[in-house]
Design a protein around this motif. Structure first.
Motif, PDB file in Angstrom:
ATOM      1  N   GLY A 154       0.815  -1.259   0.041  1.00 56.54           N
ATOM      2  CA  GLY A 154       0.005   0.040   0.048  1.00 56.54           C
ATOM      3  C   GLY A 154       0.733   1.379   0.093  1.00 56.54           C
ATOM      4  N   PHE A 155       2.049   1.186   0.166  1.00 60.33           N
ATOM      5  CA  PHE A 155       3.064   2.213   0.037  1.00 60.33           C
ATOM      6  C   PHE A 155       3.043   2.939  -1.389  1.00 60.33           C
ATOM      7  CE2 PHE A 155       4.506  -0.157   3.807  1.00 60.33           C
ATOM      8  CZ  PHE A 155       4.324   0.974   4.717  1.00 60.33           C
ATOM      9  N   SER A 156       3.650   4.266  -1.306  1.00 61.01           N
ATOM     10  CA  SER A 156       3.816   5.059  -2.569  1.00 61.01           C
ATOM     11  C   SER A 156       4.957   5.751  -2.424  1.00 61.01           C
ATOM     12  CB  SER A 156       2.467   5.614  -3.052  1.00 61.01           C
ATOM     13  OG  SER A 156       2.308   6.820  -1.996  1.00 61.01           O
ATOM     14  N   GLY A 157       5.616   6.290  -3.575  1.00 54.08           N
ATOM     15  CA  GLY A 157       6.551   7.293  -3.301  1.00 54.08           C
ATOM     16  C   GLY A 157       7.880   6.420  -3.078  1.00 54.08           C
ATOM     17  N   PHE A 158       8.191   5.574  -3.602  1.00 56.79           N
ATOM     18  CA  PHE A 158       9.262   4.797  -3.464  1.00 56.79           C
ATOM     19  C   PHE A 158      10.642   5.558  -3.837  1.00 56.79           C
ATOM     20  CE2 PHE A 158      12.462   1.794  -4.678  1.00 56.79           C
ATOM     21  CZ  PHE A 158      12.721   1.107  -3.220  1.00 56.79           C
ATOM     22  N   PRO A 164      26.634   6.746   0.546  1.00 54.94           N
ATOM     23  CA  PRO A 164      28.240   7.170   0.223  1.00 54.94           C
ATOM     24  C   PRO A 164      29.025   6.089   0.692  1.00 54.94           C
ATOM     25  CG  PRO A 164      26.940   9.064   1.496  1.00 54.94           C
ATOM     26  CD  PRO A 164      26.208   7.674   1.606  1.00 54.94           C
ATOM     27  N   PRO A 165      30.249   5.902  -0.049  1.00 51.70           N
ATOM     28  CA  PRO A 165      31.249   4.873   0.619  1.00 51.70           C
ATOM     29  C   PRO A 165      31.886   5.600   1.637  1.00 51.70           C
ATOM     30  CG  PRO A 165      31.476   5.510  -2.065  1.00 51.70           C
ATOM     31  CD  PRO A 165      30.409   6.199  -1.340  1.00 51.70           C
ATOM     32  N   PRO A 166      32.393   4.695   2.571  1.00 53.01           N
ATOM     33  CA  PRO A 166      32.719   3.281   2.402  1.00 53.01           C
ATOM     34  C   PRO A 166      31.370   2.390   2.813  1.00 53.01           C
ATOM     35  CG  PRO A 166      33.372   4.085   4.430  1.00 53.01           C
ATOM     36  CD  PRO A 166      32.891   5.056   3.778  1.00 53.01           C
ATOM     37  N   MET A 167      30.110   2.906   2.970  1.00 51.36           N
ATOM     38  CA  MET A 167      28.953   2.267   3.448  1.00 51.36           C
ATOM     39  C   MET A 167      28.580   1.452   2.283  1.00 51.36           C
ATOM     40  SD  MET A 167      28.338   2.721   6.951  1.00 51.36           S
ATOM     41  CE  MET A 167      26.874   2.119   6.905  1.00 51.36           C
ATOM     42  N   PRO A 168      28.085   0.001   2.429  1.00 48.71           N
ATOM     43  CA  PRO A 168      27.883  -0.654   1.518  1.00 48.71           C
ATOM     44  C   PRO A 168      26.186  -0.750   1.199  1.00 48.71           C
ATOM     45  CG  PRO A 168      28.473  -2.251   3.125  1.00 48.71           C
ATOM     46  CD  PRO A 168      28.708  -0.616   3.658  1.00 48.71           C
ATOM     47  N   HIS A 169      25.645   0.025   2.149  1.00 54.52           N
ATOM     48  CA  HIS A 169      24.078  -0.310   2.427  1.00 54.52           C
ATOM     49  C   HIS A 169      23.363   0.565   1.350  1.00 54.52           C
ATOM     50  CE1 HIS A 169      25.847  -1.685   6.346  1.00 54.52           C
ATOM     51  NE2 HIS A 169      24.822  -2.483   6.022  1.00 54.52           N
ATOM     52  N   TRP A 170      21.895   0.399   1.072  1.00 57.98           N
ATOM     53  CA  TRP A 170      21.193   1.291   0.375  1.00 57.98           C
ATOM     54  C   TRP A 170      19.898   1.566   1.390  1.00 57.98           C
ATOM     55  CZ3 TRP A 170      20.185   0.066  -5.305  1.00 57.98           C
ATOM     56  CH2 TRP A 170      21.190  -0.542  -6.072  1.00 57.98           C
ATOM     57  N   LEU A 171      19.391   2.789   1.130  1.00 57.30           N
ATOM     58  CA  LEU A 171      18.602   3.362   1.959  1.00 57.30           C
ATOM     59  C   LEU A 171      17.135   3.513   0.967  1.00 57.30           C
ATOM     60  CD1 LEU A 171      17.320   4.481   4.774  1.00 57.30           C
ATOM     61  CD2 LEU A 171      18.292   6.982   3.930  1.00 57.30           C
ATOM     62  N   ALA A 172      16.160   3.090   1.363  1.00 55.11           N
ATOM     63  CA  ALA A 172      14.919   3.377   0.719  1.00 55.11           C
ATOM     64  C   ALA A 172      13.696   3.739   1.771  1.00 55.11           C
ATOM     65  CB  ALA A 172      14.460   2.053   0.118  1.00 55.11           C
ATOM     66  N   GLY A 173      12.912   4.308   1.037  1.00 54.10           N
ATOM     67  CA  GLY A 173      11.798   4.918   1.944  1.00 54.10           C
ATOM     68  C   GLY A 173      10.437   4.848   0.914  1.00 54.10           C
ATOM     69  N   ALA A 174       9.568   5.068   1.637  1.00 49.73           N
ATOM     70  CA  ALA A 174       8.039   5.125   0.891  1.00 49.73           C
ATOM     71  C   ALA A 174       7.033   5.481   2.174  1.00 49.73           C
ATOM     72  CB  ALA A 174       7.720   3.672   0.460  1.00 49.73           C
ATOM     73  N   VAL A 175       5.992   6.077   1.445  1.00 50.92           N
ATOM     74  CA  VAL A 175       4.949   6.750   2.347  1.00 50.92           C
ATOM     75  C   VAL A 175       3.540   5.982   2.279  1.00 50.92           C
ATOM     76  CG1 VAL A 175       3.450   8.829   2.453  1.00 50.92           C
ATOM     77  CG2 VAL A 175       5.856   9.012   1.574  1.00 50.92           C
ATOM     78  N   LYS A 176       2.961   6.007   3.585  1.00 53.99           N
ATOM     79  CA  LYS A 176       1.627   5.432   3.534  1.00 53.99           C
ATOM     80  C   LYS A 176       0.548   6.467   2.835  1.00 53.99           C
ATOM     81  CE  LYS A 176      -1.945   3.565   6.717  1.00 53.99           C
ATOM     82  NZ  LYS A 176      -2.210   3.168   8.157  1.00 53.99           N
ATOM     83  N   LYS A 177      -0.220   5.936   2.159  1.00 54.37           N
ATOM     84  CA  LYS A 177      -1.054   6.552   0.858  1.00 54.37           C
ATOM     85  C   LYS A 177      -2.000   7.140   1.758  1.00 54.37           C
ATOM     86  CE  LYS A 177      -0.497   3.748  -3.088  1.00 54.37           C
ATOM     87  NZ  LYS A 177      -1.108   2.925  -4.140  1.00 54.37           N
ATOM     88  N   ASP A 178      -2.832   6.520   2.493  1.00 57.72           N
ATOM     89  CA  ASP A 178      -4.114   7.412   3.141  1.00 57.72           C
ATOM     90  C   ASP A 178      -3.756   7.810   4.466  1.00 57.72           C
ATOM     91  OD1 ASP A 178      -4.320   5.050   5.132  1.00 57.72           O
ATOM     92  OD2 ASP A 178      -5.225   3.837   3.351  1.00 57.72           O
TER      93      ASP A 178
END
Length: 178
Positions: A154-158, A164-178
């Motif tokens: 149900g999330f949107s706006g992914f 940035p290096p040296p961190m190997p992780h990715w950061l994701a986000g999304a919003v609850k629609k209603d």
């Protein structure tokens, strides 16, 4: 993370409460709840107390696989935990996280991820091989898979970006629609 105006964070699988404490310190109006297994939460309570954050950070025993998530959150974080979970479990976690957020609430996922090829970046792909060989459910998913699971919940706006290096992780986000 831009958490301006956010009041209540739920850190699922929050470990010793490090991320919750750092986010609360950076955002004076933010309160946080850290949920993790009882043995881990015992350590989190000690560290939160040492940091003088007991008035703003609550530590609760819980297993994000089965526990009911507290309601009324406008931020939920899942940092470094989903690479140990199957797609079915991830979908279930996102469905329950969606229900625990207020309208307009945001979810943030920090983890190892690949692009849609599954082989880039190389460090993430190799981490996925290691997880597959050394754990029961471990792997690395792509940012496109994450987008699909969040959208289905149900999330949107992914959005998603590598840190940035040296961190190997990715950061994701999304919003609850209603």
């Amino acid at each position: 993370l831009d958490l301006k105006g956010r009041k209540q964070l739920l850190d699922l699988g929050g470990g010793p409460g490090t991320y919750a404490a750092l986010l609360a310190q950076a955002n004076p109006g933010l309160r946080a709840t850290v949920m993790d297994l009882p043995e881990v939460i015992a350590v989190a309570r000690e560290l939160v107390k040492k940091a003088g954050m007991e008035d703003r950070i609550t530590c609760v025993d819980g297993d994000y696989h089965h526990s009911v998530f507290p309601k009324g959150n406008d931020v939920i974080t899942l940092f470094g935990v989903l690479h140990k979970e199957s797609p079915d479990r991830i979908r279930d976690i996102f469905k329950r996280a969606y229900e625990a957020l207020v309208p307009g609430g945001i979810i943030h996922v920090l983890d190892m991820m690949t692009d849609k090829s599954g082989i880039q970046p190389k460090f993430s792909a190799l981490f996925g091989v290691n997880m597959a060989l050394t754990t029961e459910q471990g792997w690395v998913f792509s940012s496109q898979m994450l987008d699909g699971w969040l959208t289905k919940a149900g999330f949107s706006g992914f959005s998603c970006r590598p840190l940035p290096p040296p961190m190997p992780h990715w950061l994701a986000g999304a919003v609850k629609k209603d």
